[in-house]
Write a protein that holds these residues in place. Structure first.
Motif, PDB file in Angstrom:
ATOM      1  N   THR A  30     -70.522 162.023 -23.250  1.00 25.60           N
ATOM      2  CA  THR A  30     -71.191 160.491 -23.229  1.00 25.60           C
ATOM      3  C   THR A  30     -72.267 160.279 -23.782  1.00 25.60           C
ATOM      4  O   THR A  30     -73.195 160.180 -24.047  1.00 25.60           O
ATOM      5  CB  THR A  30     -70.112 159.851 -22.569  1.00 25.60           C
ATOM      6  OG1 THR A  30     -68.639 160.047 -22.173  1.00 25.60           O
ATOM      7  CG2 THR A  30     -70.714 158.707 -21.956  1.00 25.60           C
ATOM      8  N   ALA A  33     -73.562 160.993 -26.712  1.00 28.25           N
ATOM      9  CA  ALA A  33     -73.544 159.524 -27.620  1.00 28.25           C
ATOM     10  C   ALA A  33     -74.538 158.351 -26.692  1.00 28.25           C
ATOM     11  O   ALA A  33     -75.030 157.612 -28.305  1.00 28.25           O
ATOM     12  CB  ALA A  33     -72.601 159.064 -27.627  1.00 28.25           C
ATOM     13  N   LEU A  34     -75.073 158.428 -26.066  1.00 26.39           N
ATOM     14  CA  LEU A  34     -75.435 157.503 -25.625  1.00 26.39           C
ATOM     15  C   LEU A  34     -77.384 158.128 -25.808  1.00 26.39           C
ATOM     16  O   LEU A  34     -78.534 157.021 -25.258  1.00 26.39           O
ATOM     17  CB  LEU A  34     -75.247 157.561 -23.957  1.00 26.39           C
ATOM     18  CG  LEU A  34     -74.252 157.016 -23.577  1.00 26.39           C
ATOM     19  CD1 LEU A  34     -74.088 156.304 -22.517  1.00 26.39           C
ATOM     20  CD2 LEU A  34     -73.903 155.236 -24.403  1.00 26.39           C
ATOM     21  N   THR A  35     -78.065 158.994 -25.876  1.00 23.35           N
ATOM     22  CA  THR A  35     -78.558 159.539 -25.292  1.00 23.35           C
ATOM     23  C   THR A  35     -79.392 160.005 -26.972  1.00 23.35           C
ATOM     24  O   THR A  35     -80.493 160.054 -27.123  1.00 23.35           O
ATOM     25  CB  THR A  35     -79.040 160.947 -24.252  1.00 23.35           C
ATOM     26  OG1 THR A  35     -78.391 161.537 -24.704  1.00 23.35           O
ATOM     27  CG2 THR A  35     -79.523 160.236 -23.303  1.00 23.35           C
ATOM     28  N   ARG A  36     -78.754 160.877 -27.499  1.00 31.33           N
ATOM     29  CA  ARG A  36     -79.273 161.024 -28.754  1.00 31.33           C
ATOM     30  C   ARG A  36     -80.353 160.497 -29.844  1.00 31.33           C
ATOM     31  O   ARG A  36     -79.075 159.171 -30.023  1.00 31.33           O
ATOM     32  CB  ARG A  36     -78.472 162.424 -29.445  1.00 31.33           C
ATOM     33  CG  ARG A  36     -77.013 162.960 -29.124  1.00 31.33           C
ATOM     34  CD  ARG A  36     -78.533 163.949 -27.922  1.00 31.33           C
ATOM     35  NE  ARG A  36     -79.126 165.010 -29.219  1.00 31.33           N
ATOM     36  CZ  ARG A  36     -79.864 165.942 -29.306  1.00 31.33           C
ATOM     37  NH1 ARG A  36     -79.908 166.823 -28.426  1.00 31.33           N
ATOM     38  NH2 ARG A  36     -80.731 166.748 -30.470  1.00 31.33           N
ATOM     39  N   ILE A  42     -75.380 161.892 -32.994  1.00 27.65           N
ATOM     40  CA  ILE A  42     -74.141 160.785 -31.751  1.00 27.65           C
ATOM     41  C   ILE A  42     -72.302 161.240 -32.576  1.00 27.65           C
ATOM     42  O   ILE A  42     -71.737 161.312 -31.590  1.00 27.65           O
ATOM     43  CB  ILE A  42     -74.805 159.393 -32.219  1.00 27.65           C
ATOM     44  CG1 ILE A  42     -75.388 159.466 -31.474  1.00 27.65           C
ATOM     45  CG2 ILE A  42     -73.708 158.385 -31.489  1.00 27.65           C
ATOM     46  CD1 ILE A  42     -76.801 158.373 -31.235  1.00 27.65           C
ATOM     47  N   ILE A 103     -80.607 156.410 -35.227  1.00 18.99           N
ATOM     48  CA  ILE A 103     -81.072 155.325 -35.460  1.00 18.99           C
ATOM     49  C   ILE A 103     -81.386 153.812 -34.433  1.00 18.99           C
ATOM     50  O   ILE A 103     -81.407 152.590 -34.120  1.00 18.99           O
ATOM     51  CB  ILE A 103     -79.732 155.342 -34.041  1.00 18.99           C
ATOM     52  CG1 ILE A 103     -79.739 155.938 -33.010  1.00 18.99           C
ATOM     53  CG2 ILE A 103     -78.511 155.630 -34.659  1.00 18.99           C
ATOM     54  CD1 ILE A 103     -78.526 155.846 -32.032  1.00 18.99           C
ATOM     55  N   ASN A 104     -82.960 154.477 -33.133  1.00 24.58           N
ATOM     56  CA  ASN A 104     -83.482 153.984 -32.740  1.00 24.58           C
ATOM     57  C   ASN A 104     -84.701 152.666 -33.984  1.00 24.58           C
ATOM     58  O   ASN A 104     -84.848 151.133 -33.558  1.00 24.58           O
ATOM     59  CB  ASN A 104     -84.844 154.582 -31.764  1.00 24.58           C
ATOM     60  CG  ASN A 104     -84.565 155.117 -30.813  1.00 24.58           C
ATOM     61  OD1 ASN A 104     -82.953 154.725 -30.486  1.00 24.58           O
ATOM     62  ND2 ASN A 104     -85.512 155.608 -29.780  1.00 24.58           N
TER      63      ASN A 104
ATOM     64  N   ARG B 645     -77.387 152.523 -29.521  1.00 29.96           N
ATOM     65  CA  ARG B 645     -76.935 153.052 -27.984  1.00 29.96           C
ATOM     66  C   ARG B 645     -77.078 151.679 -27.253  1.00 29.96           C
ATOM     67  O   ARG B 645     -75.818 152.800 -26.001  1.00 29.96           O
ATOM     68  CB  ARG B 645     -78.022 154.443 -28.228  1.00 29.96           C
ATOM     69  CG  ARG B 645     -78.138 155.950 -28.622  1.00 29.96           C
ATOM     70  CD  ARG B 645     -78.984 156.227 -27.966  1.00 29.96           C
ATOM     71  NE  ARG B 645     -80.399 155.570 -28.924  1.00 29.96           N
ATOM     72  CZ  ARG B 645     -81.880 156.259 -27.867  1.00 29.96           C
ATOM     73  NH1 ARG B 645     -82.058 156.874 -27.018  1.00 29.96           N
ATOM     74  NH2 ARG B 645     -82.392 155.475 -27.929  1.00 29.96           N
ATOM     75  N   TYR B 647     -75.587 149.341 -27.174  1.00 30.71           N
ATOM     76  CA  TYR B 647     -74.371 148.607 -27.239  1.00 30.71           C
ATOM     77  C   TYR B 647     -73.295 149.908 -26.837  1.00 30.71           C
ATOM     78  O   TYR B 647     -72.293 149.114 -26.521  1.00 30.71           O
ATOM     79  CB  TYR B 647     -74.107 148.411 -29.207  1.00 30.71           C
ATOM     80  CG  TYR B 647     -75.242 147.423 -29.688  1.00 30.71           C
ATOM     81  CD1 TYR B 647     -75.924 146.211 -28.696  1.00 30.71           C
ATOM     82  CD2 TYR B 647     -75.031 146.822 -31.134  1.00 30.71           C
ATOM     83  CE1 TYR B 647     -77.052 145.318 -29.278  1.00 30.71           C
ATOM     84  CE2 TYR B 647     -76.439 146.267 -31.215  1.00 30.71           C
ATOM     85  CZ  TYR B 647     -77.524 145.850 -30.801  1.00 30.71           C
ATOM     86  OH  TYR B 647     -77.762 144.581 -30.548  1.00 30.71           O
ATOM     87  N   ALA B 648     -73.692 150.773 -27.005  1.00 32.73           N
ATOM     88  CA  ALA B 648     -72.750 151.679 -27.019  1.00 32.73           C
ATOM     89  C   ALA B 648     -72.409 152.160 -25.114  1.00 32.73           C
ATOM     90  O   ALA B 648     -70.967 152.119 -24.634  1.00 32.73           O
ATOM     91  CB  ALA B 648     -72.486 153.348 -27.443  1.00 32.73           C
ATOM     92  N   LEU B 649     -74.128 151.776 -24.796  1.00 33.07           N
ATOM     93  CA  LEU B 649     -74.183 151.550 -23.317  1.00 33.07           C
ATOM     94  C   LEU B 649     -72.657 150.527 -22.475  1.00 33.07           C
ATOM     95  O   LEU B 649     -72.394 150.620 -21.867  1.00 33.07           O
ATOM     96  CB  LEU B 649     -75.356 151.490 -22.999  1.00 33.07           C
ATOM     97  CG  LEU B 649     -75.447 151.733 -20.807  1.00 33.07           C
ATOM     98  CD1 LEU B 649     -74.867 152.997 -21.006  1.00 33.07           C
ATOM     99  CD2 LEU B 649     -77.403 151.891 -20.638  1.00 33.07           C
ATOM    100  N   PHE B 652     -69.587 150.974 -22.812  1.00 34.20           N
ATOM    101  CA  PHE B 652     -68.841 152.342 -21.621  1.00 34.20           C
ATOM    102  C   PHE B 652     -68.825 151.763 -20.394  1.00 34.20           C
ATOM    103  O   PHE B 652     -67.810 151.550 -20.066  1.00 34.20           O
ATOM    104  CB  PHE B 652     -70.085 153.151 -21.652  1.00 34.20           C
ATOM    105  CG  PHE B 652     -69.658 154.648 -21.256  1.00 34.20           C
ATOM    106  CD1 PHE B 652     -69.127 155.856 -21.995  1.00 34.20           C
ATOM    107  CD2 PHE B 652     -70.673 155.108 -20.070  1.00 34.20           C
ATOM    108  CE1 PHE B 652     -68.420 156.270 -20.580  1.00 34.20           C
ATOM    109  CE2 PHE B 652     -70.551 156.022 -18.847  1.00 34.20           C
ATOM    110  CZ  PHE B 652     -69.062 156.673 -19.305  1.00 34.20           C
TER     111      PHE B 652
END
Lengths: 111, 664
Positions: A30, A33-36, A42, A103-104, B645, B647-649, B652
């Motif tokens: 998790t 996935a949220l930070t990379r 991801i 992705i940024n 990311r 959206y993923a948050l 989650f």
């Protein structure tokens, strides 16, 4: 239906350990996935989360002596493979367009 | 097949003519084609009408009403048919509308010959004929109402015919809006009839009311009996259409239209629709003496008021317009006192002499190059001999000089008023008598100012002066014959010469019973409605009095306005009573009073509704809804970063909340 033991009970690792490992793996996934920022990373993180779930399923499957969980794992693997194939194809397509998979910098959906 | 089966053709032919000319107006068709359609349609209609009337009178059908049902218009609980009715009353109106209407169509060919909107004019005029004939022939109130609205529409279109000028469209709108007030009441009256009888057909309604007068005299609404309620509603409708106080103000302004239109619509036919409707509904009015009295009071007041205004107008058409309002007042006086046949008789004679006067004034205006101010005319009798002679005949008829038509009808109304035995009946007679004198005065003031003395217009106008072509003078002559002879169908004093009254008798059966006009009047003098049972001696005295005041009016007009210096002497005379003259010339300031009491408050109220209710409340609430939606959207769009990311948050967090909620 006669009970068929897959593993010798006396040598069994308690199910709690499996679950804990699964939870740790899921947490790492998790956070990854949220930070990379790299799309491939991801994906790897998501695979980690899926496999954490698989681990929990197998652990319970053994604990409860039912094979349903294992069957479910095959489905998860299949779906994960399909997802990876589609996702990688998408990233390749994006990379051809944008020369990046950060992705940024892929935020077209905002507009 | 009989002629009478083609009753529907009478309104249908002019309607087809209107459609055809309306199409030709866009095609720049040759004038001859337009003229052929414009005259052919009313002529065909006149011939069919003549055949129908001929068969009705000659074919043994006479006392009965003949009805021809076209098709069922509405079905279900309320059945209304598109159906036509021919009875003595409809026959008289049919004759007036088709005959006078056709003459005015012929005249229009000359009068409107140089106008750019020639085809458009005739399309409207034919449409008017179609609507008016529908009104007259309908066998129920709804078909009548269709015609009623149709003539209102054509009136609006033709008043505003010169739409490139400022005033005519305004006058058209005024006519339309003022009529709307009356039409509203007419509709309410129809609804009351539907609620009580479940039908709008004339025959069953009147039969039931005549057989059971209690139905009409039973209390209904607002302290009124049923007949009083319906009668009042219909009379308010007639006030609008037939220009009675307080809704008469549109008619003088309606003179902004072409002069033949004033003759056809605003003198001979449309404005008498209210009288026709009241006479048609005579059973209802007979059952309500109170409303009948009200009708008589309004009619009498209108007759007097309009006549006083007519005395001080300098526009020749305005004089005739106020004269028309005044004469319509006479007709309603007759309706009010129960002299229905006298009212219709005056409609008939008035149609001839007033159409004649309007067409005569049109001939003068034509010769003067559009000038309508009588102060700039004078001495025209040498240059326009035919117009002059016919105009004088019309004026004599209007003034009520014996032998001419107006004398017979006006005298019958005055005699009926005097003999009615209603409360105030001598007042009605007295005011009518004075109005007769005023009528003679203002009419001959117009005659002397226009035709006598010396010419007061410009040299250019004098050079241009000419008698109108035969296409205009022939209708004048025909109408002049009518203005003399139309009165001979009902001769006073001699017994057994009231042919017109007896002809209408089937429509005017006297309703007996408690609460009816007949029994209310019976207390004073036992009599039948509408028949002046005065005795020959008293009637002779009344006739002499009314002829006397008419002659006096003419003599007074001659002594002031006659002769070479008449116009100057007239101005001096008018200066002698400055307040009165200003009051009359400004029409008692009625338009200004309406402006202050009705138009301005309405404007103010409209402003409030426009600026406050609409702009602030209604628009405001809609805008507030839009603003809230937009603000919510803006707020929500802050979360839409486009960054996967984030959206993923959210996802989650959502999963965690979901689990928490399940596990709770």
């Amino acid at each position: 239906m006669s009970s068929v033991h897959l593993v010798n009970e006396s040598m069994a690792v308690p199910v709690g350990w499996y679950l804990m490992l699964a939870a740790v793996l899921f947490g790492i996934g998790t956070i990854g996935a949220l930070t990379r920022r790299n799309g491939i990373s991801i994906f790897l993180s998501i695979e980690l989360m899926l496999n954490a779930a698989n681990l929990a399923l197998i652990a319970y499957s053994r604990q409860l002596d039912q094979r349903t969980g294992q069957i479910l794992v095959f489905f998860v693997l299949a779906v994960a493979a399909a997802e990876a194939a589609v996702g990688l194809a998408l990233f390749i397509a994006v990379y051809r367009q944008r020369r990046t998979i950060d992705i940024n910098r892929i935020n077209l959906m905002r507009h | 097949m009989q002629a009478i089966d083609f009753l529907w053709l009478i309104p249908a032919l002019p309607f087809a003519g209107a459609a055809l000319n309306g199409a030709l107006a866009y095609r720049r068709a040759p004038k001859a084609a337009v003229t052929a359609v414009a005259l052919g349609a009313p002529l065909a209609s006149l011939l069919v009408a003549a055949a129908c009337i001929g068969q009705y009178l000659g074919g043994g059908l006479y006392p009965q009403a003949v009805e021809r049902i076209g098709y069922a218009w509405t079905t279900g609980a309320l059945t209304v048919n598109v159906a036509f009715l021919l009875d003595p009353l409809a026959a008289v109106m049919l004759f007036i509308v088709t005959f006078v209407g056709f003459l005015i169509h012929i005249y229009s060919v000359g009068y409107m010959g140089h106008d750019e909107g020639y085809a458009r004019y005739f399309a409207y005029l034919n449409l008017f004929m179609a609507a008016m004939l529908t009104l007259v022939l309908g066998n129920n109130y709804l078909v009548m109402f269709v015609g009623w609205e149709g003539v209102g529409l054509c009136s609006y279109l033709l008043i505003g015919f010169y739409y490139d000028q400022e005033f005519p469209p305004y006058a058209g709108k005024k006519a339309f809006i003022v009529n709307r007030i009356g039409d509203f009441a007419f509709l309410i009256g129809m609804f009351a009839l539907i609620a009580r009888f479940g039908t709008l057909d004339f025959t069953p309604i009147f039969h039931r009311l005549a057989a059971q007068p209690g139905l009409g005299t039973a209390a209904y609404a607002g302290g009124l009996s049923f007949a009083a309620f319906v009668g009042l509603c219909f009379f308010i409708g007639a006030m609008g259409k037939s220009a009675q106080i307080p809704l008469y103000v549109w008619l003088p302004d309606a003179m902004a239209g072409p002069t033949p239109v004033s003759a056809l619509i605003h003198a001979a036919t449309m404005v008498t629709a209210g009288v026709y409707m009241a006479v048609r509904s005579n059973v209802i009015y007979q059952l309500t003496p109170g409303v009948s009295l009200f009708v008589a009071i309004i009619g009498t007041a209108t007759a007097l008021l309009a006549a006083t205004i007519g005395m001080a107008q300098n526009d020749i058409k305005k004089v005739l317009a106020y004269s028309t309002v005044s004469q319509l007042g006479y007709m309603f006086m007759a309706v009010g006192v129960g002299a229905y046949s006298a009212a219709l008789f005056h409609v008939l004679t008035h149609a001839f002499f007033k159409a004649l006067l309007f067409l005569g004034s049109g001939s003068v205006i034509h010769a003067m190059g559009g000038e309508q101010d009588m102060q700039k005319m004078g001495g025209l009798k040498a240059r326009l001999p035919v117009t002059y002679r016919t105009f004088v005949i019309g004026s004599l008829a209007l003034a009520g000089i014996p032998v001419f038509a107006g004398f017979f009808s006006k005298d019958e109304i005055l005699a009926a008023a005097a003999a009615s035995g209603m409360p105030l009946h001598w007042l009605f007679w007295g005011v009518g008598w004075i109005t007769a004198g005023l009528t003679a005065f203002y009419m001959f003031r117009a005659v002397y100012l226009t035709f006598d003395g010396k010419f007061r217009g410009s040299h250019e106008q004098e050079h241009h002066l000419h008698e109108s072509p035969p296409v205009m003078t022939v209708p004048l002559v025909v109408l002049a014959v009518g203005a003399v002879a139309a009165g001979w169908v009902e001769i006073p004093l001699l017994r057994g010469t009231d042919w017109f009254h007896r002809f209408l008798e089937p429509v005017l059966a006297v309703v007996q019973g408690a609460g009816s006009l007949a029994s209310a009047a019976a207390g004073a003098t036992p009599r039948a409605i509408g028949e002046g049972e005065l005795g020959t001696g008293a009637e002779l005295v009344l006739i002499l009095l009314s002829v006397g005041i008419a002659v006096a009016g003419i003599w007074l007009a001659r002594s002031i306005y006659g002769g070479a210096a008449g116009a100057e002497r007239g101005l001096v005379f008018e200066e002698r009573y400055p307040t009165l003259h200003r009051l009359l010339a400004n029409k008692w300031y009625v338009d200004e009073i309406y402006d202050a009491c009705v138009v301005r408050p309405l404007h103010g109220l409209s402003w409030v509704f426009y600026r406050v209710v609409d702009a602030l409340v209604i628009d405001g609430s809609v805008r507030a809804g839009a603003a809230v939606t937009r603000a919510t959207g803006d707020l929500g769009s802050l979360t839409t970063t486009g960054n996967v990311r984030n959206y993923a948050l959210y996802f989650f967090i959502g999963v965690i909340v979901l689990f928490w909620w399940i596990a709770r």
